[in-house]
Design a protein around this motif. Sequence first.
Motif, mmCIF file in Angstrom:
data_model
loop_
_atom_site.group_PDB
_atom_site.id
_atom_site.type_symbol
_atom_site.label_atom_id
_atom_site.label_comp_id
_atom_site.label_asym_id
_atom_site.label_seq_id
_atom_site.Cartn_x
_atom_site.Cartn_y
_atom_site.Cartn_z
ATOM 1 N N HIS A 1 7.657 -7.685 21.087
ATOM 2 C CA HIS A 1 7.344 -6.376 20.504
ATOM 3 C C HIS A 1 6.570 -6.559 19.211
ATOM 4 N N GLN A 2 5.925 -5.461 18.806
ATOM 5 C CA GLN A 2 5.343 -5.406 17.473
ATOM 6 C C GLN A 2 6.306 -4.607 16.593
ATOM 7 N N LEU A 3 6.929 -5.319 15.685
ATOM 8 C CA LEU A 3 7.899 -4.700 14.778
ATOM 9 C C LEU A 3 7.180 -3.854 13.739
ATOM 10 N N LYS A 4 7.702 -2.664 13.465
ATOM 11 C CA LYS A 4 7.119 -1.804 12.425
ATOM 12 C C LYS A 4 8.212 -1.274 11.506
ATOM 13 N N ASN A 5 8.382 -1.890 10.355
ATOM 14 C CA ASN A 5 9.236 -1.317 9.315
ATOM 15 C C ASN A 5 8.361 -0.404 8.467
ATOM 16 N N ILE A 6 8.748 0.849 8.351
ATOM 17 C CA ILE A 6 7.939 1.810 7.592
ATOM 18 C C ILE A 6 8.535 1.931 6.188
ATOM 19 N N ILE A 7 7.740 1.563 5.184
ATOM 20 C CA ILE A 7 8.222 1.451 3.804
ATOM 21 C C ILE A 7 7.530 2.516 2.959
ATOM 22 N N VAL A 8 8.339 3.318 2.281
ATOM 23 C CA VAL A 8 7.856 4.534 1.621
ATOM 24 C C VAL A 8 8.269 4.499 0.152
ATOM 25 N N ALA A 9 7.344 4.843 -0.731
ATOM 26 C CA ALA A 9 7.681 4.885 -2.168
ATOM 27 C C ALA A 9 7.327 6.242 -2.757
ATOM 28 N N LEU A 10 8.293 6.844 -3.435
ATOM 29 C CA LEU A 10 8.070 8.069 -4.201
ATOM 30 C C LEU A 10 8.219 7.739 -5.676
ATOM 31 N N TYR A 11 7.334 8.265 -6.480
ATOM 32 C CA TYR A 11 7.292 7.943 -7.904
ATOM 33 C C TYR A 11 7.210 6.414 -8.096
ATOM 34 N N PRO A 12 6.175 5.803 -7.524
ATOM 35 C CA PRO A 12 6.081 4.333 -7.566
ATOM 36 C C PRO A 12 5.933 3.768 -8.975
ATOM 37 N N GLU A 13 5.542 4.624 -9.926
ATOM 38 C CA GLU A 13 5.365 4.136 -11.305
ATOM 39 C C GLU A 13 6.704 3.878 -12.003
ATOM 40 N N LYS A 14 7.786 4.421 -11.461
ATOM 41 C CA LYS A 14 9.086 4.251 -12.125
ATOM 42 C C LYS A 14 9.672 2.880 -11.801
ATOM 43 N N THR A 15 10.175 2.212 -12.841
ATOM 44 C CA THR A 15 10.693 0.858 -12.610
ATOM 45 C C THR A 15 12.138 0.870 -12.108
ATOM 46 N N GLN A 16 12.924 1.867 -12.539
ATOM 47 C CA GLN A 16 14.307 1.962 -12.039
ATOM 48 C C GLN A 16 14.273 2.684 -10.703
ATOM 49 N N ARG A 17 14.760 2.014 -9.632
ATOM 50 C CA ARG A 17 14.564 2.587 -8.300
ATOM 51 C C ARG A 17 15.846 2.539 -7.470
ATOM 52 N N ILE A 18 15.905 3.447 -6.512
ATOM 53 C CA ILE A 18 17.008 3.459 -5.545
ATOM 54 C C ILE A 18 16.386 3.392 -4.153
ATOM 55 N N LEU A 19 16.993 2.604 -3.298
ATOM 56 C CA LEU A 19 16.492 2.456 -1.926
ATOM 57 C C LEU A 19 17.433 3.162 -0.946
ATOM 58 N N ILE A 20 16.851 4.013 -0.109
ATOM 59 C CA ILE A 20 17.603 4.653 0.968
ATOM 60 C C ILE A 20 16.963 4.170 2.279
ATOM 61 N N SER A 21 17.786 3.834 3.274
ATOM 62 C CA SER A 21 17.207 3.328 4.521
ATOM 63 C C SER A 21 17.964 3.846 5.731
ATOM 64 N N ALA A 22 17.305 3.727 6.880
ATOM 65 C CA ALA A 22 17.922 4.063 8.173
ATOM 66 C C ALA A 22 17.034 3.454 9.253
ATOM 67 N N HIS A 23 17.590 3.190 10.421
ATOM 68 C CA HIS A 23 16.711 2.684 11.491
ATOM 69 C C HIS A 23 16.067 3.858 12.219
ATOM 70 N N TRP A 24 14.840 3.627 12.684
ATOM 71 C CA TRP A 24 14.125 4.713 13.367
ATOM 72 C C TRP A 24 13.948 4.445 14.860
ATOM 73 N N ASP A 25 14.252 3.258 15.332
ATOM 74 C CA ASP A 25 14.100 2.949 16.757
ATOM 75 C C ASP A 25 15.280 3.508 17.560
ATOM 76 N N ALA A 26 15.060 3.659 18.860
ATOM 77 C CA ALA A 26 16.112 4.112 19.782
ATOM 78 C C ALA A 26 16.533 2.949 20.683
ATOM 79 N N ARG A 27 17.830 2.847 20.928
ATOM 80 C CA ARG A 27 18.330 1.812 21.842
ATOM 81 C C ARG A 27 17.769 2.067 23.243
ATOM 82 N N PRO A 28 17.358 1.031 23.967
ATOM 83 C CA PRO A 28 16.698 1.257 25.272
ATOM 84 C C PRO A 28 17.640 1.679 26.393
#
Length: 337
Positions: A107-134
């Motif tokens: 497969h071609q793996l695609k992790n989609i990485i998103v940044a809001l307010y990228p200029e801020k140095t203090q950051r919080i990461l929220i994540s979840a998987h987007w693929d569906a089990r086959p």
Amino acid sequence: MLISIKEFKMNRKVIILSLLTLFLFQACNNDKKPSESTTEAVKLASPDFDADSAFSYTKAQVDFGPRIPSTTAHAKCAAYLEEKFRSFGAQVFVQQAAAQTYDGKKHQLKNIIVALYPEKTQRILISAHWDARPFSDQDPDPKMKNQSFDAANDGASGVAVMLEMARQLQKKQPNVGVDFILWDIEDYGKANDESPNETTWCIGSQYWAKNQPVKGYKPLYAINLDMVGGGNAQFAQDEISRKYAANIVSKVWSIGNEIGYGAYFINMPSGSLIDDHFWVNQAGIPCIDVIHYTDNTGFYMNWHTQLDNLNNIDRNTLKAVGQTMLETIYREKPLVN
Ligand SMILES: [Zn+2]
């Protein structure tokens, strides 16, 4: 999400009976809505998380069909998600790599990485998987075990919560920057994977942990969402979250309770679950998991079955999780150096 608690399978009949009892009990009490009782009393720092909007983002993903790696639905949904986050003013980067699943498929793996307010140095990461089990290998009907399913909760719900968070975050600037990562190929693992750390699962987050696109990336902490749209969800505090990020567990669960979602964020420990949060912790970032699981009831009742579909998505759960995540973010104060 994956299988990890071995006793869960052994106790499956007992669990199903308990779930039936619970269902009957709740069917008699369905006018009780835990999310609506106490929220008015608390002054929120965060903007209002719109559960209808989050529901519509769940539907938008489900409408592509099951987002199984190497399918058209997967490719189209990836393009939709990139575009949607960009429309909320976010920077989007897609981490791509060749990947192989336990069945030998490439497969071609695609992790989609998103940044809001990228200029801020203090950051919080929220994540979840987007693929569906086959395959819906937990479906009670043997004929359905090899079939695909909508993965409305186990996949789409966490991403939908993040989309609605991004929509709100662009309107009101928090003190911290926020990153979202949408993990690919989380849910293509081998049932009863006996390997240490169950490495047939969580392929996207494993890849990211070993190949971080930004060297030295160090958010304050991270929160992974998994199955956050099912009815009557209960999120116990799993062992890995408690081991690596006990203070973040305390913070998030106490905020959830304070703003009226104590029925969801239950103060109950659970056993060790290898989910994407495990791999984020291996990358040195303290990360917790908000997942529909307790040791007593197991995973979300429609987990890996045909019934994990849009009809079984509950806006109250999306609201409980989304509002708690936003409130956690907006309560962060800027750190003084
Ligand atoms: Zn799953």
